[in-house]
Design a protein around this motif. Structure first.
Motif: not given
Length: 112
Positions: A61-67, A69-75, A90-94, A96-101
């Motif tokens: 239940x996250x928006x693209x904007x929240x994701x 901002x959380x990982x430090x990239x643009x929407x 690769x660093x962003x993939x890691x 994202x995976x961490x953010x999504x649990x």
């Protein structure tokens, strides 16, 4: 007389081979028909990285904007990843995976 017996034996061999082939074909077709659910499940499981990322984002239940901002990239970057226009580093993939649990390995296992 011998030739007639030999012909009968040859005919019986051909008939038995033909019947065996028909039985094998029928068994193969039945197995294929019964595997429909498995084949359908596999096709549903296989998806693109973008589809997997979007699925996990919406599951959380996250928006693209929240994701973004959380990982430090643009929407727009998140949008491109989810649409398949580009792939995350690769660093962003890691991240994202961490953010999504989930683990990055599990995330990549979902992809074709």
């Amino acid at each position: 007389m011998k030739i007639t017996v030999i012909m009968v034996v040859i005919n019986l061999i051909f008939v038995s081979i033909f019947v065996s082939l028909i039985i094998l074909i029928i068994r193969a077709l039945l197995k294929y028909i019964k595997s429909k659910d498995v084949r359908q499940e596999k096709s549903e499981v296989r998806k693109s990285l973008g589809e997997a990322l979007k699925q996990h984002r919406t599951r959380c239940k996250m928006t693209q904007e929240f994701v973004a901002e959380t990982i430090g990239v643009s929407r727009q970057a998140v949008s491109k990843w989810e649409s398949g226009t580009s792939d995350p580093s690769t660093s962003n993939l890691f991240a994202l995976a961490k953010l999504y649990g989930i683990s990055a390995e599990d995330l990549l296992k979902e992809v074709e």
